[in-house]
Design a protein around this motif. Sequence first.
Motif, PDB file in Angstrom:
ATOM      1  N   TRP A   1      86.376  49.396 106.501  1.00  0.00           N
ATOM      2  CA  TRP A   1      87.575  49.771 107.258  1.00  0.00           C
ATOM      3  C   TRP A   1      88.743  50.200 106.377  1.00  0.00           C
ATOM      4  CZ3 TRP A   1      91.997  47.086 106.086  1.00  0.00           C
ATOM      5  CH2 TRP A   1      91.818  45.860 105.440  1.00  0.00           C
ATOM      6  N   ASP A   2      88.755  49.804 105.114  1.00  0.00           N
ATOM      7  CA  ASP A   2      89.920  50.042 104.271  1.00  0.00           C
ATOM      8  C   ASP A   2      89.828  51.433 103.638  1.00  0.00           C
ATOM      9  OD1 ASP A   2      91.991  50.020 102.383  1.00  0.00           O
ATOM     10  OD2 ASP A   2      91.851  47.849 102.162  1.00  0.00           O
ATOM     11  N   THR A   3      90.628  52.355 104.131  1.00  0.00           N
ATOM     12  CA  THR A   3      90.569  53.738 103.655  1.00  0.00           C
ATOM     13  C   THR A   3      90.928  53.860 102.175  1.00  0.00           C
ATOM     14  OG1 THR A   3      92.839  54.067 104.438  1.00  0.00           O
ATOM     15  CG2 THR A   3      91.053  54.686 105.939  1.00  0.00           C
ATOM     16  N   ARG A   4      91.736  52.930 101.661  1.00  0.00           N
ATOM     17  CA  ARG A   4      92.111  52.986 100.247  1.00  0.00           C
ATOM     18  C   ARG A   4      90.901  52.774  99.352  1.00  0.00           C
ATOM     19  NH1 ARG A   4      96.491  48.361 100.817  1.00  0.00           N
ATOM     20  NH2 ARG A   4      94.671  47.608 101.995  1.00  0.00           N
ATOM     21  N   ASP A   5      89.990  51.878  99.757  1.00  0.00           N
ATOM     22  CA  ASP A   5      88.769  51.657  98.987  1.00  0.00           C
ATOM     23  C   ASP A   5      87.929  52.932  98.930  1.00  0.00           C
ATOM     24  OD1 ASP A   5      89.471  49.009  98.653  1.00  0.00           O
ATOM     25  OD2 ASP A   5      88.134  48.256 100.209  1.00  0.00           O
ATOM     26  N   TYR A   6      87.803  53.568 100.071  1.00  0.00           N
ATOM     27  CA  TYR A   6      86.978  54.776 100.136  1.00  0.00           C
ATOM     28  C   TYR A   6      87.543  55.877  99.236  1.00  0.00           C
ATOM     29  CZ  TYR A   6      84.098  52.881 103.903  1.00  0.00           C
ATOM     30  OH  TYR A   6      83.226  52.121 104.638  1.00  0.00           O
ATOM     31  N   ARG A   7      88.866  55.995  99.219  1.00  0.00           N
ATOM     32  CA  ARG A   7      89.481  57.005  98.363  1.00  0.00           C
ATOM     33  C   ARG A   7      89.203  56.712  96.894  1.00  0.00           C
ATOM     34  NH1 ARG A   7      93.910  56.598 102.025  1.00  0.00           N
ATOM     35  NH2 ARG A   7      95.005  55.224 100.568  1.00  0.00           N
TER      36      ARG A   7
ATOM     37  N   PRO B   1      83.080  59.412 101.381  1.00  0.00           N
ATOM     38  CA  PRO B   1      83.714  59.796 102.652  1.00  0.00           C
ATOM     39  C   PRO B   1      83.929  58.600 103.571  1.00  0.00           C
ATOM     40  CG  PRO B   1      81.420  60.486 102.604  1.00  0.00           C
ATOM     41  CD  PRO B   1      81.743  60.001 101.234  1.00  0.00           C
ATOM     42  N   TYR B   2      85.078  58.626 104.251  1.00  0.00           N
ATOM     43  CA  TYR B   2      85.362  57.622 105.273  1.00  0.00           C
ATOM     44  C   TYR B   2      84.933  58.238 106.603  1.00  0.00           C
ATOM     45  CZ  TYR B   2      87.997  54.086 107.912  1.00  0.00           C
ATOM     46  OH  TYR B   2      88.362  53.064 108.755  1.00  0.00           O
ATOM     47  N   ASP B   3      83.685  58.015 106.944  1.00  0.00           N
ATOM     48  CA  ASP B   3      83.110  58.653 108.119  1.00  0.00           C
ATOM     49  C   ASP B   3      83.649  58.041 109.404  1.00  0.00           C
ATOM     50  OD1 ASP B   3      81.474  60.452 106.692  1.00  0.00           O
ATOM     51  OD2 ASP B   3      80.005  58.863 106.319  1.00  0.00           O
ATOM     52  N   SER B   4      83.287  58.644 110.505  1.00  0.00           N
ATOM     53  CA  SER B   4      83.717  58.143 111.815  1.00  0.00           C
ATOM     54  C   SER B   4      83.173  56.736 112.037  1.00  0.00           C
ATOM     55  CB  SER B   4      83.193  59.064 112.914  1.00  0.00           C
ATOM     56  OG  SER B   4      81.777  58.950 113.010  1.00  0.00           O
ATOM     57  N   PRO B   5      83.820  55.945 112.910  1.00  0.00           N
ATOM     58  CA  PRO B   5      83.306  54.604 113.190  1.00  0.00           C
ATOM     59  C   PRO B   5      81.836  54.595 113.594  1.00  0.00           C
ATOM     60  CG  PRO B   5      85.492  54.843 114.120  1.00  0.00           C
ATOM     61  CD  PRO B   5      85.096  56.197 113.618  1.00  0.00           C
TER      62      PRO B   5
ATOM     63  N   LEU C   1      85.138  37.064 114.430  1.00  0.00           N
ATOM     64  CA  LEU C   1      85.937  37.797 115.404  1.00  0.00           C
ATOM     65  C   LEU C   1      87.149  38.383 114.702  1.00  0.00           C
ATOM     66  CD1 LEU C   1      85.704  35.071 118.137  1.00  0.00           C
ATOM     67  CD2 LEU C   1      84.582  37.300 118.245  1.00  0.00           C
ATOM     68  N   ALA C   2      87.147  39.676 114.524  1.00  0.00           N
ATOM     69  CA  ALA C   2      88.237  40.351 113.818  1.00  0.00           C
ATOM     70  C   ALA C   2      88.995  41.244 114.781  1.00  0.00           C
ATOM     71  CB  ALA C   2      87.677  41.181 112.665  1.00  0.00           C
ATOM     72  N   PRO C   3      90.294  41.445 114.551  1.00  0.00           N
ATOM     73  CA  PRO C   3      91.030  42.403 115.373  1.00  0.00           C
ATOM     74  C   PRO C   3      90.467  43.808 115.199  1.00  0.00           C
ATOM     75  CG  PRO C   3      92.530  41.038 114.060  1.00  0.00           C
ATOM     76  CD  PRO C   3      91.149  40.804 113.535  1.00  0.00           C
ATOM     77  N   ALA C   4      90.586  44.613 116.216  1.00  0.00           N
ATOM     78  CA  ALA C   4      90.237  46.020 116.081  1.00  0.00           C
ATOM     79  C   ALA C   4      91.217  46.674 115.113  1.00  0.00           C
ATOM     80  CB  ALA C   4      90.280  46.711 117.439  1.00  0.00           C
ATOM     81  N   VAL C   5      90.765  47.738 114.445  1.00  0.00           N
ATOM     82  CA  VAL C   5      91.613  48.408 113.471  1.00  0.00           C
ATOM     83  C   VAL C   5      91.940  49.826 113.930  1.00  0.00           C
ATOM     84  CG1 VAL C   5      90.731  47.056 111.537  1.00  0.00           C
ATOM     85  CG2 VAL C   5      89.620  49.205 112.133  1.00  0.00           C
ATOM     86  N   ASN C   6      93.091  50.312 113.471  1.00  0.00           N
ATOM     87  CA  ASN C   6      93.494  51.673 113.791  1.00  0.00           C
ATOM     88  C   ASN C   6      92.922  52.651 112.760  1.00  0.00           C
ATOM     89  OD1 ASN C   6      95.172  51.464 111.506  1.00  0.00           O
ATOM     90  ND2 ASN C   6      96.851  50.646 112.753  1.00  0.00           N
TER      91      ASN C   6
ATOM     92  N   PRO D   1      95.368  46.355 111.615  1.00  0.00           N
ATOM     93  CA  PRO D   1      94.988  45.722 112.883  1.00  0.00           C
ATOM     94  C   PRO D   1      95.790  46.279 114.056  1.00  0.00           C
ATOM     95  CG  PRO D   1      96.408  44.266 111.616  1.00  0.00           C
ATOM     96  CD  PRO D   1      96.107  45.435 110.726  1.00  0.00           C
ATOM     97  N   LYS D   2      95.120  46.444 115.177  1.00  0.00           N
ATOM     98  CA  LYS D   2      95.799  46.811 116.409  1.00  0.00           C
ATOM     99  C   LYS D   2      96.401  45.536 117.008  1.00  0.00           C
ATOM    100  CE  LYS D   2      92.814  50.755 117.499  1.00  0.00           C
ATOM    101  NZ  LYS D   2      91.867  51.347 118.480  1.00  0.00           N
TER     102      LYS D   2
END
Length: 317
Positions: free
Chosen positions: A112-118, A123-127, A198-203, A208-209
Amino acid sequence: MDAARDHSLASAVRPFRFAVMAERGRSAEHWRDAASRAEALGYDTLLMPDHITAQLAPVAALAAAAAATTTLRIGSFVFDNDYRNPVMLAKEATTLDLLSGGRLEFGLGAGWDTRDYRQLGIPYDSPKVRVDRMEEALTLIKRLWTEDKVTHEATHYRVRDATVLPRPTQRPHPPVMIGGGGPRMLRIAGREAQIVALAPAVNRSGGPKLATVTVASAAKRIALLRRAPRFADLELNVIVFDAGVTDTARSIVAGLAARIRSGLTTIVETPFFMYGSRASLIEDLIARRERLGISYIALPGGQMRAFAPVVAALRGK
């Protein structure tokens, strides 16, 4: 792992388990001391995240934590599936299980962490794609743990005559923890995991949302899990992102901040933030377990000592 117990309100509940989230060590001695302290204070598990930050690398650090302790379980919260080849991850996990004497909890997530992917240049693919890939990887990893030789050809992975040694110390394999907040991740967890985080959904940016951090939102996700035929086998976990005990010795500023936050959590009831007196925290955890079935609590490492009396009071209950 304890024998499976039904989480329904009419049935017996699981005993509490407590984990401490740890990720940084100033030195080898500091890291070993942190693990030893968690064990001495009565925590059941040391869990580590998996990010490209100042944290220690989880596989090596978990091995060191296991070597410094005798009963403390170790676990990933959670390995990001996209960072490693599943055959190598399966082998790393069984090695950790061996070196810890069968104390590994294997947490896996879709990332989920876009910084790691960068930083990794991937690629940070779709969910959907990330979850598809994680689901396929978990199927492959379980086969590698339980079959002598594996050939797998599917959408994301192609493996021919793969063998993973050593075999898992825990049989048939280490307990699997799946962390996620979306309906599909919960369905996968209900089918494949022993522990559901159980984790919050992410944007889109990985944050977290806010609407998903409430107790009501967690209850909806647990209601979805209850549809799984294996629900009685599942242990429900939450990671507490921030916490504070208001009746422990601390600086005036820290004490005031904890009391302010405690007031906020009376307005927005949430299992992901915990503030209050020791007595109120014990009451809240018991009530939440009775209402939701959540029995496995992961606390911030910085609150390890402050929450030790809470852990001691609820240990084994």
